[in-house]
Design an enzyme around this catalytic site. Structure first.
Site, PDB file in Angstrom:
ATOM      1  N   THR A 100      -1.771   1.972   0.487  1.00  0.00           N
ATOM      2  CA  THR A 100      -1.524   2.812   1.651  1.00  0.00           C
ATOM      3  C   THR A 100      -0.212   3.545   1.407  1.00  0.00           C
ATOM      4  OG1 THR A 100      -1.514   2.879   4.073  1.00  0.00           O
ATOM      5  CG2 THR A 100      -0.382   1.013   3.033  1.00  0.00           C
ATOM      6  N   TYR A 101       0.391   4.079   2.458  1.00  0.00           N
ATOM      7  CA  TYR A 101       1.675   4.774   2.311  1.00  0.00           C
ATOM      8  C   TYR A 101       2.618   4.301   3.407  1.00  0.00           C
ATOM      9  CZ  TYR A 101      -0.069   7.642   6.135  1.00  0.00           C
ATOM     10  OH  TYR A 101      -0.574   8.048   7.336  1.00  0.00           O
ATOM     11  N   LYS A 145       9.880  -3.724  -5.080  1.00  0.00           N
ATOM     12  CA  LYS A 145       9.046  -4.751  -4.448  1.00  0.00           C
ATOM     13  C   LYS A 145       9.794  -5.376  -3.286  1.00  0.00           C
ATOM     14  CE  LYS A 145       8.235  -8.767  -6.569  1.00  0.00           C
ATOM     15  NZ  LYS A 145       7.598  -9.849  -7.351  1.00  0.00           N
ATOM     16  N   SER A 177      -1.604   3.587   7.391  1.00  0.00           N
ATOM     17  CA  SER A 177      -0.327   3.375   6.710  1.00  0.00           C
ATOM     18  C   SER A 177       0.241   1.994   6.991  1.00  0.00           C
ATOM     19  CB  SER A 177       0.700   4.441   7.091  1.00  0.00           C
ATOM     20  OG  SER A 177       1.052   4.295   8.451  1.00  0.00           O
ATOM     21  N   GLY A 221      -4.305   1.348  11.119  1.00  0.00           N
ATOM     22  CA  GLY A 221      -5.610   1.893  10.749  1.00  0.00           C
ATOM     23  C   GLY A 221      -6.482   0.839  10.083  1.00  0.00           C
ATOM     24  N   PRO A 222      -7.357   1.244   9.175  1.00  0.00           N
ATOM     25  CA  PRO A 222      -8.290   0.307   8.539  1.00  0.00           C
ATOM     26  C   PRO A 222      -7.600  -0.870   7.844  1.00  0.00           C
ATOM     27  CG  PRO A 222      -8.951   2.554   8.077  1.00  0.00           C
ATOM     28  CD  PRO A 222      -7.616   2.635   8.758  1.00  0.00           C
ATOM     29  N   ALA A 223      -6.363  -0.673   7.363  1.00  0.00           N
ATOM     30  CA  ALA A 223      -5.634  -1.765   6.708  1.00  0.00           C
ATOM     31  C   ALA A 223      -5.390  -2.933   7.660  1.00  0.00           C
ATOM     32  CB  ALA A 223      -4.315  -1.259   6.142  1.00  0.00           C
TER      33      ALA A 223
END
Length: 115
Positions: A57-58, A9, A25, A73-75
């Site tokens: 995501t990655y 974390k 990502s 992107g969409p995030a």
């Protein structure tokens, strides 16, 4: 029996960029990736402290020492620059092994740098 447990974390980092027109990502400063025992392309959960959003995501590597935390992107629609997020990765492991496992938790400073 296999269970999912917290592996790593990065606790409370500030979003420095949000790039909507990107493949997708999260870009993370490579110093933070290493300190948190994470790797490029690893699946992560992002928890936005400011608005309660939770999504997956990655990881892609960001420039070392910059403090970069960029949602791509969409995030990018789920954050605002300046939001505080928690980046979490999980691992599958045997129940008995999981009892002994100690996750890696990193607490960066206000500029997303290692303390």
């Amino acid at each position: 029996m296999q269970i999912q447990i917290l592996k790593s974390k990065i606790h409370r980092v500030k979003v420095t960029q949000a790039e909507l027109h990107y493949v997708g990502s999260i870009t993370i400063d490579e110093d933070l990736i290493d300190a948190a025992n994470m790797i490029e392309n690893e699946k992560v959960q992002i928890v936005n402290i400011n608005n309660g959003e939770r999504f997956e995501t990655y990881i892609i590597k960001g420039e070392r020492g910059t403090g970069t935390i960029c949602l791509n992107g969409p995030a990018a629609r789920k954050v605002q620059v300046g939001d505080m997020v928690i980046i979490i990765s999980y691992a599958s492991m045997d129940f008995e092994e999981a009892k002994k496992f100690k996750p890696t938790v990193v607490f960066p400073d206000a500029n997303n740098r290692l303390i």
